[in-house]
Design an enzyme around this catalytic site. Structure first.
Site, short mmCIF file in Angstrom:
data_model
loop_
_atom_site.label_atom_id
_atom_site.label_comp_id
_atom_site.label_asym_id
_atom_site.label_seq_id
_atom_site.Cartn_x
_atom_site.Cartn_y
_atom_site.Cartn_z
N GLY A 1 0.87 -1.16 0.05
CA GLY A 1 0.10 0.00 0.02
C GLY A 1 0.99 1.34 -0.12
O GLY A 1 0.74 2.17 0.74
N GLY A 2 1.80 1.17 -1.01
CA GLY A 2 2.74 2.47 -0.71
C GLY A 2 2.61 3.35 -1.91
O GLY A 2 3.61 3.98 -2.57
N SER B 1 0.18 5.62 -2.41
CA SER B 1 -0.95 6.63 -2.06
C SER B 1 -0.80 7.08 -0.76
O SER B 1 -0.36 5.98 0.13
CB SER B 1 -2.30 6.09 -2.31
OG SER B 1 -3.24 7.17 -2.11
N GLY B 2 -0.99 8.15 -0.27
CA GLY B 2 -1.29 8.72 1.04
C GLY B 2 -0.16 8.39 1.93
O GLY B 2 1.11 8.56 1.51
N ILE B 3 -0.40 7.94 2.94
CA ILE B 3 0.62 7.60 4.20
C ILE B 3 1.64 6.50 3.68
O ILE B 3 2.81 6.73 3.95
CB ILE B 3 -0.06 6.91 5.41
CG1 ILE B 3 -1.06 7.68 6.11
CG2 ILE B 3 0.93 6.32 6.20
CD1 ILE B 3 -2.07 7.30 7.07
N GLY B 4 1.25 5.60 2.89
CA GLY B 4 2.16 4.62 2.41
C GLY B 4 3.19 5.13 1.45
O GLY B 4 4.45 4.94 1.27
N SER C 1 -5.65 2.24 13.27
CA SER C 1 -6.31 3.61 13.18
C SER C 1 -6.85 3.70 14.63
O SER C 1 -7.16 2.85 15.56
CB SER C 1 -7.44 3.28 12.51
OG SER C 1 -8.25 4.35 12.44
N TYR D 1 -14.74 -1.68 9.94
CA TYR D 1 -13.35 -1.00 10.20
C TYR D 1 -12.83 -1.25 11.37
O TYR D 1 -11.52 -1.32 11.86
CB TYR D 1 -13.49 0.45 9.59
CG TYR D 1 -12.39 1.06 9.50
CD1 TYR D 1 -11.54 0.95 8.01
CD2 TYR D 1 -11.71 2.05 10.49
CE1 TYR D 1 -10.25 1.68 8.16
CE2 TYR D 1 -10.52 2.56 10.37
CZ TYR D 1 -9.84 2.47 9.06
OH TYR D 1 -8.59 3.06 9.05
#
Ligand SMILES: NC(=O)c1ccc[n+]([C@@H]2O[C@H](COP(=O)([O-])OP(=O)(O)OC[C@H]3O[C@@H](n4cnc5c(N)ncnc54)[C@H](OP(=O)(O)O)[C@@H]3O)[C@@H](O)[C@H]2O)c1
Length: 249
Positions: A12-13, A15-18, A135, A148
């Site tokens: 998950g690298g 987009s966003g945090i990744g 989270s 979630y």
């Protein structure tokens, strides 16, 4: 240069945090491997990081992840740090929650993450580190968050056991748990208009003692700390990066 000569896989690298974390790892000397689902953003991420390699793989598809890890084994021979960050949202009021909603969120956020760790740690030696993305939603009441919350709370519970089982192998396993962070995730809620997103953002900011959204780079700094030798005596930790939301909100 805390990650000089290190092979780092960010699941998950793209987009966003990744993505922010992949860039930060590379800036500190890491050789970065990225996986995600969307080929265009994988390609863009890899193009922006010298020496990076990208993989298109759905983390919920265990065979696809096996292929990713197999290729890294063949080409790089090892993984020093694994950042398991892939995650999807999915709000549904409890009365409307379907088994398919539940399975989708859990297939990625819990089952997918746990088995990605199981496949990757075998390429790690002593000094290896795993960081996963939890989270505050796994610890707090957020309306519509049943699936979630259970997946992220479950990931925290699973990581404690995994950390305990791997401690003897010299592998540290930690969780970073963000609060509201400004990323593309906000715009991935089907059926939400931009006005809905803005209303959600305002509601989230109101709940944060620091009165703002966090930035992906701020989470990345916590990820790199936990992954690095600076955190050499830290395992099974859950680091909240939430502007004080959980403890002070
Ligand atoms: N933003 C927040 O406020 C917040 C708060 C707490 C926790 N988090 C957690 O932080 C993590 C990163 O989220 P983000 O905010 O940076 O959102 P994002 O920009 O939407 O990034 C999500 C990442 O996960 C990947 N991903 C999603 N489903 C996947 C799948 N089935 N297989 C492989 N990769 C998959 C995405 O790849 P594709 O784009 O290719 O699908 C993307 O790289 C998630 O675990 C999320 O739950 C976020």
């Amino acid at each position: 240069m805390r990650f000089k000569d290190k092979i780092v896989l960010v699941v998950g690298g793209n987009s966003g945090i990744g993505l922010a974390s992949a860039q930060a790892f590379a800036a500190e000397g890491a050789t970065v491997r990225i996986s995600g689902r969307d080929q265009a953003t994988i390609d863009a991420a890899v193009a922006g990081i010298a020496g990076a390699r990208g993989y298109r793989a759905d983390i919920a598809d265990l065979d696809a992840m096996e292929a990713v890890i197999g290729d890294i084994a063949a080409q790089d021979g090892r993984i020093d740090t694994l950042f398991v960050n892939a995650g999807v949202g999915g709000f549904a009021p409890f009365r409307d929650l379907t088994p398919d909603d539940w399975d989708h969120v859990h297939g990625v956020n819990l089952r997918g993450c746990v088995f990605a760790i199981q496949k990757a740690f075998r390429l790690m030696g002593r000094g290896g580190s795993v960081v996963a993305t939890g989270s505050i939603g796994g610890h707090a009441f957020v309306p519509g968050n049943t699936a979630y919350a259970a997946a992220k709370g479950g990931l925290y519970a699973a990581l404690k056991v995994i950390a305990g089982e791997l401690v003897g192998e010299g592998i540290r396993v930690n969780l970073v748990s963000p609060g509201p962070i400004e990323t593309p995730l906000l715009h991935r809620n089907p059926g939400m208009s931009e006005a809905d997103v803005e209303a959600m953002r305002e509601a989230m900011i109101a709940a944060v003692p620091m009165q703002r959204m966090g930035r992906a780079e701020e989470v990345a700094r916590a990820v790199l700390f936990l992954a690095s030798e600076e955190a050499s005596f830290i395992t099974a930790a859950n680091l909240f990066v939430d502007g004080g939301t959980l403890e002070l909100g």
